[in-house]
Design a protein around this motif. Structure first.
Motif, PDB file in Angstrom:
ATOM      1  N   ALA A   1      -6.690  10.037 -34.611  1.00 33.35           N
ATOM      2  CA  ALA A   1      -6.213   9.072 -33.615  1.00 33.35           C
ATOM      3  C   ALA A   1      -4.800   8.602 -33.941  1.00 33.35           C
ATOM      4  N   THR A   2      -4.494   8.430 -35.210  1.00 32.24           N
ATOM      5  CA  THR A   2      -3.147   8.032 -35.621  1.00 32.24           C
ATOM      6  C   THR A   2      -2.140   9.124 -35.277  1.00 32.24           C
ATOM      7  N   LEU A   3      -2.504  10.370 -35.507  1.00 30.38           N
ATOM      8  CA  LEU A   3      -1.613  11.481 -35.161  1.00 30.38           C
ATOM      9  C   LEU A   3      -1.317  11.523 -33.660  1.00 30.38           C
ATOM     10  N   VAL A   4      -2.313  11.207 -32.849  1.00 28.87           N
ATOM     11  CA  VAL A   4      -2.097  11.189 -31.402  1.00 28.87           C
ATOM     12  C   VAL A   4      -1.201  10.011 -31.011  1.00 28.87           C
ATOM     13  N   SER A   5      -1.209   8.945 -31.794  1.00 31.74           N
ATOM     14  CA  SER A   5      -0.388   7.762 -31.503  1.00 31.74           C
ATOM     15  C   SER A   5       1.078   7.934 -31.891  1.00 31.74           C
TER      16      SER A   5
ATOM     17  N   ILE B   1       2.266   7.672 -20.588  1.00 34.46           N
ATOM     18  CA  ILE B   1       1.437   8.868 -20.795  1.00 34.46           C
ATOM     19  C   ILE B   1       1.020   8.978 -22.257  1.00 34.46           C
ATOM     20  N   ALA B   2       1.981   8.806 -23.164  1.00 33.30           N
ATOM     21  CA  ALA B   2       1.678   8.895 -24.596  1.00 33.30           C
ATOM     22  C   ALA B   2       0.736   7.769 -25.032  1.00 33.30           C
ATOM     23  N   LEU B   3       0.926   6.572 -24.496  1.00 32.54           N
ATOM     24  CA  LEU B   3       0.043   5.453 -24.832  1.00 32.54           C
ATOM     25  C   LEU B   3      -1.370   5.681 -24.292  1.00 32.54           C
ATOM     26  N   GLY B   4      -1.464   6.206 -23.083  1.00 30.26           N
ATOM     27  CA  GLY B   4      -2.782   6.525 -22.525  1.00 30.26           C
ATOM     28  C   GLY B   4      -3.506   7.571 -23.351  1.00 30.26           C
ATOM     29  N   ALA B   5      -2.786   8.580 -23.785  1.00 29.17           N
ATOM     30  CA  ALA B   5      -3.382   9.613 -24.646  1.00 29.17           C
ATOM     31  C   ALA B   5      -3.857   8.997 -25.959  1.00 29.17           C
ATOM     32  N   ALA B   6      -3.045   8.108 -26.528  1.00 28.64           N
ATOM     33  CA  ALA B   6      -3.435   7.443 -27.773  1.00 28.64           C
ATOM     34  C   ALA B   6      -4.683   6.590 -27.562  1.00 28.64           C
ATOM     35  N   ALA B   7      -4.791   5.939 -26.415  1.00 32.33           N
ATOM     36  CA  ALA B   7      -5.977   5.125 -26.123  1.00 32.33           C
ATOM     37  C   ALA B   7      -7.236   5.990 -26.057  1.00 32.33           C
ATOM     38  N   PHE B   8      -7.132   7.160 -25.439  1.00 27.82           N
ATOM     39  CA  PHE B   8      -8.276   8.072 -25.405  1.00 27.82           C
ATOM     40  C   PHE B   8      -8.654   8.528 -26.810  1.00 27.82           C
ATOM     41  N   ALA B   9      -7.653   8.792 -27.638  1.00 24.00           N
ATOM     42  CA  ALA B   9      -7.924   9.227 -29.007  1.00 24.00           C
ATOM     43  C   ALA B   9      -8.569   8.122 -29.824  1.00 24.00           C
TER      44      ALA B   9
ATOM     45  N   HIS C   1     -10.391   5.724 -28.623  1.00 23.84           N
ATOM     46  CA  HIS C   1     -11.768   5.624 -28.117  1.00 23.84           C
ATOM     47  C   HIS C   1     -12.655   6.716 -28.728  1.00 23.84           C
ATOM     48  N   ALA C   2     -12.148   7.931 -28.789  1.00 26.52           N
ATOM     49  CA  ALA C   2     -12.916   9.035 -29.390  1.00 26.52           C
ATOM     50  C   ALA C   2     -13.173   8.783 -30.868  1.00 26.52           C
ATOM     51  N   ALA C   3     -12.221   8.145 -31.553  1.00 25.97           N
ATOM     52  CA  ALA C   3     -12.389   7.865 -32.980  1.00 25.97           C
ATOM     53  C   ALA C   3     -13.388   6.738 -33.222  1.00 25.97           C
ATOM     54  N   LEU C   4     -13.389   5.735 -32.346  1.00 24.09           N
ATOM     55  CA  LEU C   4     -14.254   4.566 -32.552  1.00 24.09           C
ATOM     56  C   LEU C   4     -15.675   4.753 -32.052  1.00 24.09           C
ATOM     57  N   SER C   5     -15.865   5.633 -31.100  1.00 20.07           N
ATOM     58  CA  SER C   5     -17.206   5.825 -30.547  1.00 20.07           C
ATOM     59  C   SER C   5     -17.580   7.301 -30.511  1.00 20.07           C
ATOM     60  N   PRO C   6     -17.703   7.919 -31.683  1.00 19.56           N
ATOM     61  CA  PRO C   6     -18.005   9.355 -31.699  1.00 19.56           C
ATOM     62  C   PRO C   6     -19.386   9.684 -31.135  1.00 19.56           C
ATOM     63  N   ASP C   7     -20.303   8.732 -31.120  1.00 19.87           N
ATOM     64  CA  ASP C   7     -21.640   9.005 -30.591  1.00 19.87           C
ATOM     65  C   ASP C   7     -21.628   9.145 -29.077  1.00 19.87           C
ATOM     66  N   ASP C   8     -20.615   8.559 -28.415  1.00 22.00           N
ATOM     67  CA  ASP C   8     -20.519   8.660 -26.968  1.00 22.00           C
ATOM     68  C   ASP C   8     -19.958   9.998 -26.515  1.00 22.00           C
TER      69      ASP C   8
ATOM     70  N   PHE D   1      -9.324  14.873 -29.019  1.00 20.42           N
ATOM     71  CA  PHE D   1      -8.101  14.820 -29.820  1.00 20.42           C
ATOM     72  C   PHE D   1      -7.134  15.943 -29.426  1.00 20.42           C
ATOM     73  N   LEU D   2      -7.662  17.117 -29.142  1.00 20.27           N
ATOM     74  CA  LEU D   2      -6.826  18.249 -28.739  1.00 20.27           C
ATOM     75  C   LEU D   2      -6.099  17.951 -27.430  1.00 20.27           C
ATOM     76  N   ILE D   3      -6.838  17.499 -26.437  1.00 24.74           N
ATOM     77  CA  ILE D   3      -6.247  17.240 -25.119  1.00 24.74           C
ATOM     78  C   ILE D   3      -5.296  16.047 -25.180  1.00 24.74           C
ATOM     79  N   ALA D   4      -5.709  14.966 -25.827  1.00 25.28           N
ATOM     80  CA  ALA D   4      -4.860  13.777 -25.923  1.00 25.28           C
ATOM     81  C   ALA D   4      -3.594  14.081 -26.730  1.00 25.28           C
ATOM     82  N   GLY D   5      -3.732  14.821 -27.811  1.00 25.51           N
ATOM     83  CA  GLY D   5      -2.568  15.177 -28.619  1.00 25.51           C
ATOM     84  C   GLY D   5      -1.587  16.048 -27.861  1.00 25.51           C
ATOM     85  N   SER D   6      -2.104  16.971 -27.080  1.00 26.81           N
ATOM     86  CA  SER D   6      -1.222  17.830 -26.279  1.00 26.81           C
ATOM     87  C   SER D   6      -0.490  17.024 -25.212  1.00 26.81           C
ATOM     88  N   ALA D   7      -1.198  16.119 -24.539  1.00 23.97           N
ATOM     89  CA  ALA D   7      -0.560  15.279 -23.514  1.00 23.97           C
ATOM     90  C   ALA D   7       0.506  14.377 -24.131  1.00 23.97           C
TER      91      ALA D   7
END
Length: 149
Positions: free
Chosen positions: A17-21, A67-75, A77-84, A92-98
């Protein structure tokens, strides 16, 4: 699952998530450093060596930053709620690319405008390849993220 494995997975998701940010931070830092020397409009599209279209600099910074902030927010979210999410690595792949392509768009246009302001050429040249390669930035957080949640 052992506590060590869970802690390692949490750490790896946090690093991803930090890398995406990072692209968002890069956009903000370069805006703060360069906004006084950038022109009112940045080139956004080229045809050969000619600039075909421009956008207001502040608007371009806001759009790419959002766009970059939105991608970081998705990342995050993925880091904090992996069960969802069954596959947080994909997030992380899609958010990092965006985020990577947004940062590349900003950096390329702003760098060309700064170079042109200093008397250099305003052609995109080989930097167009950097924009395409920036899509691969998503591979970094993807590779760091744990394979299972």
């Amino acid at each position: 699952m052992s506590p060590t494995r869970t802690t390692a997975g949490t750490l790896r998701r946090s690093i991803s998530a930090t890398l995406v940010s990072v692209p968002f931070v890069l956009i903000v830092v370069t805006w703060l450093a360069w906004h006084r020397v950038l022109p009112q409009s940045l080139p956004t599209q080229w045809s050969g060596d000619e600039v075909v279209s421009t956008q207001p600099t502040l608007l371009f910074a806001i759009v790419t930053g959002t766009i970059a902030l939105g991608a970081a927010a998705f990342a995050v979210h993925a880091a904090l709620s992996p069960d969802d999410d069954d596959h947080p690595r994909r997030s992380f792949l899609i958010a990092g690319s965006a985020a990577g392509i947004a940062a590349a768009g900003w950096l390329i246009s702003a760098s060309i405008a700064r170079t042109a302001a200093d008397g250099g050429a305003s052609a995109i040249g080989a930097l167009g390849l950097a924009a395409i390669a920036s899509l691969a930035y998503g591979l970094l957080p993807f590779a760091v993220a744990p394979r299972t949640t």
